[in-house]
Write a protein that holds these residues in place. Structure first.
Motif, short mmCIF file in Angstrom:
data_model
loop_
_atom_site.label_atom_id
_atom_site.label_comp_id
_atom_site.label_asym_id
_atom_site.label_seq_id
_atom_site.Cartn_x
_atom_site.Cartn_y
_atom_site.Cartn_z
N MET A 115 0.82 -1.21 0.00
CA MET A 115 0.00 0.00 0.00
C MET A 115 0.85 1.27 0.00
SD MET A 115 -3.16 -0.80 -0.25
CE MET A 115 -2.58 -2.10 -1.35
N LYS A 116 2.17 1.10 0.11
CA LYS A 116 3.14 2.20 -0.02
C LYS A 116 2.80 3.42 0.83
CE LYS A 116 4.46 0.81 -4.70
NZ LYS A 116 4.53 1.21 -6.13
N GLY A 117 2.25 3.16 2.01
CA GLY A 117 2.01 4.25 2.95
C GLY A 117 0.73 5.02 2.73
N ARG A 118 -0.12 4.60 1.79
CA ARG A 118 -1.46 5.17 1.59
C ARG A 118 -1.45 6.70 1.48
NH1 ARG A 118 -1.56 2.27 6.13
NH2 ARG A 118 -2.39 3.94 7.44
N ALA A 119 -0.53 7.23 0.70
CA ALA A 119 -0.44 8.68 0.53
C ALA A 119 -1.67 9.22 -0.20
CB ALA A 119 0.82 9.06 -0.23
N HIS A 127 -2.11 7.96 5.06
CA HIS A 127 -0.89 8.15 5.85
C HIS A 127 0.12 8.94 5.01
CE1 HIS A 127 1.43 7.63 9.39
NE2 HIS A 127 2.39 6.93 8.80
N LEU A 128 1.40 8.77 5.24
CA LEU A 128 2.43 9.67 4.72
C LEU A 128 3.15 9.15 3.49
CD1 LEU A 128 4.07 10.76 8.11
CD2 LEU A 128 2.08 11.73 6.96
N GLY A 129 2.70 8.03 2.95
CA GLY A 129 3.34 7.50 1.74
C GLY A 129 4.79 7.13 1.97
N MET A 130 5.67 7.69 1.17
CA MET A 130 7.10 7.40 1.26
C MET A 130 7.85 8.39 2.14
SD MET A 130 7.51 4.68 -0.56
CE MET A 130 9.29 4.63 -0.76
N ILE A 177 8.95 3.66 2.95
CA ILE A 177 7.51 3.45 3.15
C ILE A 177 7.16 3.70 4.61
CG2 ILE A 177 5.63 1.78 3.09
CD1 ILE A 177 7.08 0.37 0.80
N HIS A 178 6.16 4.55 4.82
CA HIS A 178 5.60 4.81 6.14
C HIS A 178 4.27 4.05 6.20
CE1 HIS A 178 8.64 7.91 6.09
NE2 HIS A 178 8.26 8.42 7.25
N ASN A 179 4.28 2.87 6.80
CA ASN A 179 3.10 2.01 6.76
C ASN A 179 1.95 2.49 7.63
OD1 ASN A 179 3.68 0.01 4.82
ND2 ASN A 179 5.08 -1.01 6.21
N GLY A 180 2.23 3.27 8.66
CA GLY A 180 1.16 3.81 9.48
C GLY A 180 0.25 2.74 10.07
N ALA A 181 0.87 1.70 10.66
CA ALA A 181 0.06 0.62 11.24
C ALA A 181 -0.81 1.14 12.38
CB ALA A 181 0.98 -0.50 11.74
N ASP A 182 -0.22 1.95 13.24
CA ASP A 182 -1.02 2.54 14.32
C ASP A 182 -1.74 3.79 13.82
OD1 ASP A 182 -2.07 2.82 16.89
OD2 ASP A 182 -0.40 4.08 17.56
N ASP A 183 -1.08 4.57 12.98
CA ASP A 183 -1.63 5.83 12.47
C ASP A 183 -1.92 5.72 10.98
OD1 ASP A 183 -2.37 8.46 12.19
OD2 ASP A 183 -0.32 9.25 12.23
N PHE A 238 -11.96 8.42 6.51
CA PHE A 238 -11.67 9.72 5.91
C PHE A 238 -10.34 9.73 5.18
CE2 PHE A 238 -14.02 10.69 9.92
CZ PHE A 238 -15.23 11.06 9.33
N GLY A 239 -10.31 10.35 4.01
CA GLY A 239 -9.07 10.59 3.30
C GLY A 239 -8.48 11.93 3.68
N ALA A 240 -7.20 12.11 3.36
CA ALA A 240 -6.52 13.41 3.47
C ALA A 240 -6.52 14.00 4.87
CB ALA A 240 -7.12 14.40 2.47
N GLU A 241 -6.54 13.17 5.90
CA GLU A 241 -6.42 13.71 7.27
C GLU A 241 -5.04 14.27 7.50
OE1 GLU A 241 -5.59 13.53 11.70
OE2 GLU A 241 -4.52 12.66 9.99
N GLU A 242 -4.03 13.58 7.00
CA GLU A 242 -2.66 14.02 7.21
C GLU A 242 -2.36 15.31 6.45
OE1 GLU A 242 -0.95 12.73 9.41
OE2 GLU A 242 -1.38 10.60 9.61
N ARG A 243 -3.25 15.71 5.56
CA ARG A 243 -3.08 16.96 4.83
C ARG A 243 -3.81 18.11 5.50
NH1 ARG A 243 -1.15 15.70 -0.26
NH2 ARG A 243 -0.59 17.91 -0.27
N GLY A 244 -4.34 17.87 6.70
CA GLY A 244 -5.05 18.93 7.42
C GLY A 244 -6.53 18.64 7.60
N ILE A 245 -6.85 17.40 7.99
CA ILE A 245 -8.23 16.91 8.22
C ILE A 245 -9.19 17.35 7.11
CG2 ILE A 245 -7.94 16.62 10.70
CD1 ILE A 245 -9.46 19.18 11.20
N ILE A 246 -8.71 17.26 5.87
CA ILE A 246 -9.51 17.74 4.74
C ILE A 246 -10.72 16.83 4.50
CG2 ILE A 246 -9.51 18.19 2.26
CD1 ILE A 246 -6.58 18.98 2.50
N GLY A 247 -10.51 15.51 4.52
CA GLY A 247 -11.60 14.58 4.23
C GLY A 247 -12.76 14.71 5.19
#
Length: 532
Positions: free
Chosen positions: A44-48, A242-245, A260-266, A297-306
């Motif tokens: 999933m390459k960090g789900r960027a 999450h943060l992708g790469m 890769i930032h897998n973000g298992a917890d986050d 929700f998508g795009a949370e890491e971009r500023g809770i956009i989703g």
């Protein structure tokens, strides 16, 4: 529809009150593992945000909810798309020269990926040359890279046309950057070029910066289970991106590490728990009189956009939930310690949280307000009571090391059971009544002597102002007439284009001053005088 007799309503309340606190839920660890393992897999390459891997993650989450009997909330597709600015990227054709010397991009200099695109000729100036006018100059200075957004805002306010920065580090070959445009054009230069500029007798530079804005599409998953006419509606949400790469401007705590930032917890853990809670409640939804919404929700890491998009959409459709429950990083339960926020957002929260915990035995840490940098705040700011669950931050947070081997699956299961029981117990209190709590200090820095009492809307990226997400009761902004949604255009006659310029201006203010603010409120320009 016939009204239920008062005495019968009373009997039903007694029945639910006596039976729901004894409701037993049993989590399925294999289901939790399947969801979390899929999302946190290297594949999933960090789900960027905006990637095909993030879309696959959304499709997988929707397929699990469909399997449990959930159905789409908006139209026939459980994936609700929205567009956003993904990143800024240095294009081709930038140049930089002084006199007859032409410098080579990525060897001698590079354009900051968040720089505006511009062509200009300007005299160069060093901060030590205070006797000279900053107006129209390109300021040359040494600074750490993290300070550049604030320096761009600072020197724009002094009249500079560009900043040329030596960070003391090697130039990166990374062309991509964050989404917020810097206040003025920005170049990064090597130690050698900095030395050349200090000795150069020709004091005029020519530069051209080429930066492209890259837009894309991402998704929220929003699904429901139960009767549409249920007395109580609860939304259980968690972000799945999450943060992708990683890399610069990604939010990674190790921005120099490309991995890769897998973000298992986050926040694969939060999604796994939200879906499991939904599954646990499907057998009881109708009898409980509760309709269950599950949202990823998508795009949370971009500023809770989703979640901002979701709350706005549901508001316009008249479908805002009666309670929003947010799960963000619930995979690292240690010593049964569980943190719950939003306890002050409805009157019965303390009672229901503690009563539900009697046979669970969590060591609870409770906070009152419903704000914060996670998805619950998107719903709280539009008048929805919220509860926010987390097992807390850890040393692997936002690093490539946040991986599945650290996850406490039994802990996720116990938390899921607890929240399912808590939701079932809502039948005994009815619809939670929203209470507005005081927001924590926003963007506090030691250099700030004042605060307006506002929380920014991080989803606003137009570069023509600073939009207010919410205003705290009784604070200067509230007393001065500012409201959520206002776009600050000027402060004391200085143009404000973004959050960095807002913060730079805030650092110049003192308690007791009267601040003049020009805001755009739904297309109408309004002048406000705010007593600090």
């Amino acid at each position: 529809m016939k009204k239920v007799p008062v005495y019968l309503s009373f009997v039903l309340v007694i029945f639910f009150a006596n039976n729901l606190y004894s409701q037993k839920f049993s989590y399925n660890e294999s289901e939790i593992k399947e969801i979390l393992t899929f999302l946190a897999d290297d594949e999933m390459k960090g789900r960027a945000t905006g990637t095909k891997e993030e879309e696959r993650s959304a499709q997988f989450i929707a397929s699990k909810l469909l399997q449990y009997g959930f159905r789409p909330v908006i139209g026939d597709n459980p994936l609700v798309s929205f567009n956003l600015l993904l990143y800024r990227e240095v294009g081709f054709g930038s140049n930089f020269s002084i006199g007859s010397k032409k410098f080579i991009e990525f060897r001698d200099f590079m354009v900051h990926p968040q720089s505006p695109s511009i062509t200009l000729t300007a005299p160069i100036l060093f901060p030590s040359e205070k006797e000279k006018s900053f107006n129209g100059s390109a300021i040359v200075l040494k600074s750490k890279i993290d300070s550049i957004p604030f320096l761009a805002a600072k020197y724009k306010s002094k009249g500079c046309s560009a900043i040329i920065v030596n960070t003391g580090e090697s130039l990166s070959d990374e062309r991509r950057g964050g989404v917020t445009e810097l206040s003025i054009p920005t170049l990064l230069i090597t130690d050698e070029i900095y030395s050349i500029l200090t000795l150069e007798t020709q004091k005029e530079v020519k530069l051209r910066t080429v930066v492209n804005v890259i837009e894309g599409t991402t998704y929220n998953v929003i699904m429901k289970f139960g009767r549409d006419d249920a007395p109580v509606n609860v939304l259980i949400g968690a972000h799945y991106d999450h943060l992708g790469m990683g890399g610069p401007s990604s939010g990674s705590m190790k921005p120099k590490v490309k991995a890769i930032h897998n973000g298992a917890d986050d926040n694969a853990s939060g999604v796994a728990s939200a879906v499991e809670i939904g599954r646990l409640l499907t057998s009881y939804s109708d009898s409980l009189g509760i309709q269950i919404f599950v949202a990823a929700f998508g795009a949370e890491e971009r500023g809770i956009i989703g979640s901002r998009v979701a709350s706005d959409t549901l508001y316009k459709m008249g479908l805002l939930p009666d309670l929003m429950i947010n799960l963000d990083m619930v995979g690292r339960l240690v010593d049964n310690k569980l943190q719950i926020g939003g306890v002050g957002t409805f009157a019965e929260a303390n009672e229901i949280i503690n009563n539900t915990n009697v046979d669970k035995g969590f060591s609870l840490s409770l906070t009152q307000d419903g704000y914060g940098p996670s998805d619950h705040s998107s719903f709280y700011t539009v008048g929805v009571p919220v509860l926010y669950f987390t097992t807390g931050v850890h040393r692997e947070y936002h690093t490539p090391d946040d991986d599945i081997e650290y996850i406490n699956f039994e802990g996720i299961g116990k938390i899921s059971e607890y929240i399912a029981s808590l939701i079932s117990n809502l039948s005994s209190i009815g619809v939670p009544k929203y209470i507005k709590t005081e927001a924590p200090p926003a963007m506090s820095r030691a250099s700030f002597k004042v605060t307006l009492g506002v929380i920014p809307d991080f989803t606003y990226e137009k570069g023509d102002g600073f939009r207010i997400g919410s205003v705290s009761d009784g604070k200067p902004a509230d007393k001065g007439g500012m409201v959520a949604g206002d776009i600050i255009k000027k402060m004391n006659n200085k143009v404000i284009s973004n959050i960095y310029e807002y913060m730079a201006m805030l650092g110049e203010l003192k308690k007791g001053e009267v601040l003049n603010v020009v805001v755009d409120r739904d297309g109408v320009i309004i002048n406000l005088d705010i007593q600090l």
